[in-house]
Structure formats: C-alpha cells, structure tokens
Write an enzyme that holds these catalytic residues in place. Sequence first.
Site, PDB file in Angstrom:
ATOM      1  N   GLN A   1       0.863  -1.173   0.000  1.00 47.29           N
ATOM      2  CA  GLN A   1       0.000   0.000   0.000  1.00 47.29           C
ATOM      3  C   GLN A   1       0.898   1.220   0.000  1.00 47.29           C
ATOM      4  O   GLN A   1       1.605   1.484   0.960  1.00 47.29           O
ATOM      5  CB  GLN A   1      -0.899   0.014   1.231  1.00 47.29           C
ATOM      6  CG  GLN A   1      -1.776   1.233   1.296  1.00 47.29           C
ATOM      7  CD  GLN A   1      -2.645   1.228   2.541  1.00 47.29           C
ATOM      8  OE1 GLN A   1      -2.830   0.222   3.189  1.00 47.29           O
ATOM      9  NE2 GLN A   1      -3.166   2.383   2.869  1.00 47.29           N
ATOM     10  N   ASP A   2       0.904   1.914  -1.098  1.00 50.46           N
ATOM     11  CA  ASP A   2       1.684   3.142  -1.192  1.00 50.46           C
ATOM     12  C   ASP A   2       0.775   4.326  -0.974  1.00 50.46           C
ATOM     13  O   ASP A   2      -0.323   4.386  -1.522  1.00 50.46           O
ATOM     14  CB  ASP A   2       2.338   3.268  -2.579  1.00 50.46           C
ATOM     15  CG  ASP A   2       3.550   2.380  -2.745  1.00 50.46           C
ATOM     16  OD1 ASP A   2       4.092   1.942  -1.724  1.00 50.46           O
ATOM     17  OD2 ASP A   2       3.953   2.143  -3.891  1.00 50.46           O
ATOM     18  N   PRO A   3       1.191   5.294  -0.204  1.00 47.46           N
ATOM     19  CA  PRO A   3       0.367   6.484   0.042  1.00 47.46           C
ATOM     20  C   PRO A   3       0.544   7.529  -1.057  1.00 47.46           C
ATOM     21  O   PRO A   3       1.214   8.530  -0.883  1.00 47.46           O
ATOM     22  CB  PRO A   3       0.908   6.992   1.385  1.00 47.46           C
ATOM     23  CG  PRO A   3       2.349   6.579   1.365  1.00 47.46           C
ATOM     24  CD  PRO A   3       2.389   5.277   0.615  1.00 47.46           C
TER      25      PRO A   3
ATOM     26  N   PHE B   1       4.616   0.038  -5.032  1.00 46.72           N
ATOM     27  CA  PHE B   1       5.991   0.505  -4.924  1.00 46.72           C
ATOM     28  C   PHE B   1       6.540   0.998  -6.261  1.00 46.72           C
ATOM     29  O   PHE B   1       7.702   0.794  -6.592  1.00 46.72           O
ATOM     30  CB  PHE B   1       6.911  -0.577  -4.344  1.00 46.72           C
ATOM     31  CG  PHE B   1       6.340  -1.235  -3.130  1.00 46.72           C
ATOM     32  CD1 PHE B   1       6.230  -0.532  -1.937  1.00 46.72           C
ATOM     33  CD2 PHE B   1       5.875  -2.537  -3.163  1.00 46.72           C
ATOM     34  CE1 PHE B   1       5.690  -1.115  -0.801  1.00 46.72           C
ATOM     35  CE2 PHE B   1       5.340  -3.131  -2.039  1.00 46.72           C
ATOM     36  CZ  PHE B   1       5.236  -2.434  -0.858  1.00 46.72           C
TER      37      PHE B   1
END
Length: 92
Positions: free
Chosen positions: A74-76, A88
């Site tokens: 989970q990338d913000p 990523f």
Amino acid sequence: MMSHLTESLPEHWPARSDWTEILRDEFHQPYFQQLMGFLKQERSEHEIFPQAEQVFRAFQLTPFSETKVVILGQDPYHGPGQAHGLSFSVES
C-alpha cells in the site's frame, strides 16, 4: 474511462489472463462485492488513486504461471499521475 471498479475485473480485460479463472470466484464473493460498492461510492465523492481501470493492472501484466511471489503493498500516493496499479512504483 471506466465508470466503476467492477468494469476493471478480469472478465472485462481486453486480453485474457490466467488470473481470470483463479480469481473469478473470489471477485464474486459477498465481501468483495460489498468492497466494490464502497469503493464506487467513495470514487463518486473523492479522488482516489489509482484510476479504477488500473487497480488490477499487475494481474494484467504478470501471468500467474510466471509468478513466484506476490507482495501486497500500500503506497500512500498523494497526487495525480503517481499511482498506476503497481505497488511501490511510480511512472516516470
């Protein structure tokens, strides 16, 4: 552009993927349908990344038969043009 996430499910992919058969039953489970409904509502009220049509992009690009490991991430993402359906990763 797709109007909601259900149109990004495998049965709507332009090219068949071997993930289609593997994930089909899961995508039709009640919890998943509820999640899709929630995301549809959220997308109608907020800007959410990635675009709906890119949510399952990894499954379109990487055949199950060639997959050795799956890493869920989970990338913000905080801005437009960053999220594109691969964890990523940001397109240049």
